[in-house]
Write an enzyme that holds these catalytic residues in place. Structure first.
Site, PDB file in Angstrom:
ATOM      1  NE  ARG A   1       9.810  19.184  26.703  1.00  0.00           N
ATOM      2  CZ  ARG A   1      10.317  20.271  26.914  1.00  0.00           C
ATOM      3  NH1 ARG A   1       9.665  21.219  26.630  1.00  0.00           N
ATOM      4  NH2 ARG A   1      11.426  20.412  27.764  1.00  0.00           N
TER       5      ARG A   1
ATOM      6  CB  ALA B   1      -7.306   7.255  11.273  1.00  0.00           C
ATOM      7  CG  LEU B   2      -8.380   0.680  12.404  1.00  0.00           C
ATOM      8  CD1 LEU B   2      -9.586   1.005  12.867  1.00  0.00           C
ATOM      9  CD2 LEU B   2      -8.202  -0.263  11.415  1.00  0.00           C
TER      10      LEU B   2
ATOM     11  CE  LYS C   1      -1.038  21.725  27.958  1.00  0.00           C
ATOM     12  NZ  LYS C   1      -0.467  21.688  29.441  1.00  0.00           N
TER      13      LYS C   1
ATOM     14  CG  ASP D   1      -2.055  -0.834   1.131  1.00  0.00           C
ATOM     15  OD1 ASP D   1      -2.174  -1.453  -0.036  1.00  0.00           O
ATOM     16  OD2 ASP D   1      -2.649  -1.332   2.119  1.00  0.00           O
ATOM     17  N   GLY D   2       2.075   1.204   0.656  1.00  0.00           N
ATOM     18  CA  GLY D   2       2.857   2.381   0.556  1.00  0.00           C
ATOM     19  C   GLY D   2       3.175   2.696  -0.742  1.00  0.00           C
TER      20      GLY D   2
ATOM     21  CG  ASP E   1      -2.238   9.085   7.735  1.00  0.00           C
ATOM     22  OD1 ASP E   1      -1.408   9.477   7.139  1.00  0.00           O
ATOM     23  OD2 ASP E   1      -2.551   8.015   7.925  1.00  0.00           O
TER      24      ASP E   1
END
Length: 295
Positions: free
Chosen positions: A157, A190-191, A174, A72-73, A147
């Site tokens: 951080r 995202a999944l 945050k 897929d990449g 995405d």
């Protein structure tokens, strides 16, 4: 149905399996008397191929069909270049998941042959365009089929930012970062971050906070034509990164604004006739199969 005469081949470098599949594909297409054009980088590792070669961008202009051999990449990288040329793209899977590259190497001749005979499904997938502005001046731009991700890079951080949708303030937050995904990308990063799976036909964008500071923060699904604006806090002590499909990266400074919206040009993606999104979810994500009590 469209007749494919000029067929381009793009492949993932550094894999003997990919090269084996490309050789098979090349021989199959030549046997069908098609004009085969290899992407430059693949041509260099196939000595004696005797075929026309081309840059990736030019492939989009001169081909009727482009076949991507890899995972897929590989298809994500090709899609960002080819979408603007409206050339249909077909994927042969030599990766792991294969949500976008859905033809197995062992069925290459059968499935690619059917596509060349006009037996295929065609769908459009939209891409996102991201622009980073500093003091109202553009300093970085990228496109993404999956995405756009704001993340701290090598820092551990949290990032503080404000989110606006269509000019309306949504929240300040945050978090470890923010994922903005298309329906295509909803089954990717995202999944993993707790976002919903969206059917590819949806005209929607999902916004997924990564490990947010507040437990009440949840993914939001918005209209696909929305304009998103993410303002990095001026008080931030680190310089976060924006990544498009995990492949293109640019650095943000405190106070920068990231604008994300749908790209006008869409990717034309081709599948074999038996392609089924839910079947892909079952096999790739390990969903339960039928219990055997229904026909």
């Amino acid at each position: 149905m469209e007749q494919f005469r000029n067929v381009g081949i793009i492949g993932r470098l550094g894999s003997a399996q990919v090269l084996d599949t490309i050789r098979r594909l090349k021989n199959f297409l030549i046997a069908r008397q098609l004009h085969v054009i290899l992407e430059d980088s693949i041509a260099e590792v196939l000595p004696g191929h005797g075929l026309q070669t081309s840059s990736r961008k030019l492939l989009g202009e001169i081909c009727d069909l482009v076949i991507v051999v890899g995972g897929d990449g590989s298809l994500l990288g090709a899609a960002r270049v080819l979408a603007q040329h409206k050339v249909p793209v077909l994927g042969i899977n030599r990766g792991s998941l294969g949500f976008l590259t859905d033809i197995r190497p062992d069925e290459l001749e059968l499935k690619v042959g059917a596509v060349l005979d006009g037996e295929y499904l065609s769908e459009t997938r939209f891409l996102l365009s991201a622009e980073v502005r500093r003091h109202n001046e553009a300093i970085g731009q990228g496109d993404a089929l999956n995405d756009v991700v704001l993340h701290p890079g090598k820092s551990t951080r949290m990032i503080e930012f404000e989110l606006y949708i269509d000019g309306q303030f949504v929240c300040s937050q945050k978090a470890d970062g923010l994922i903005v995904a298309t329906p295509t990308g909803s089954t990717a990063y995202a999944l993993s971050a707790g976002g919903p799976i969206m059917h590819p036909k949806l005209d929607a964008i999902v916004i997924v906070p990564m490990y947010p500071h507040t437990l009440s923060s949840r993914p939001i699904v918005v209209d696909g034509n929305s304009e998103l604006k993410v303002v990095v806090s001026k008080d931030l002590q680190i310089y976060p990164l924006v990544s498009c499909d995990g492949q293109n990266h640019f650095t943000c400074a405190p106070g920068d604004t990231i604008t994300i919206s749908k790209k006008p040009q869409k990717l034309s993606l081709i599948h074999p006739l038996d392609h089924n999104f839910y079947e892909a979810c079952r096999t790739k994500l390990g969903w339960g199969s039928r219990l055997g009590v229904h026909d």
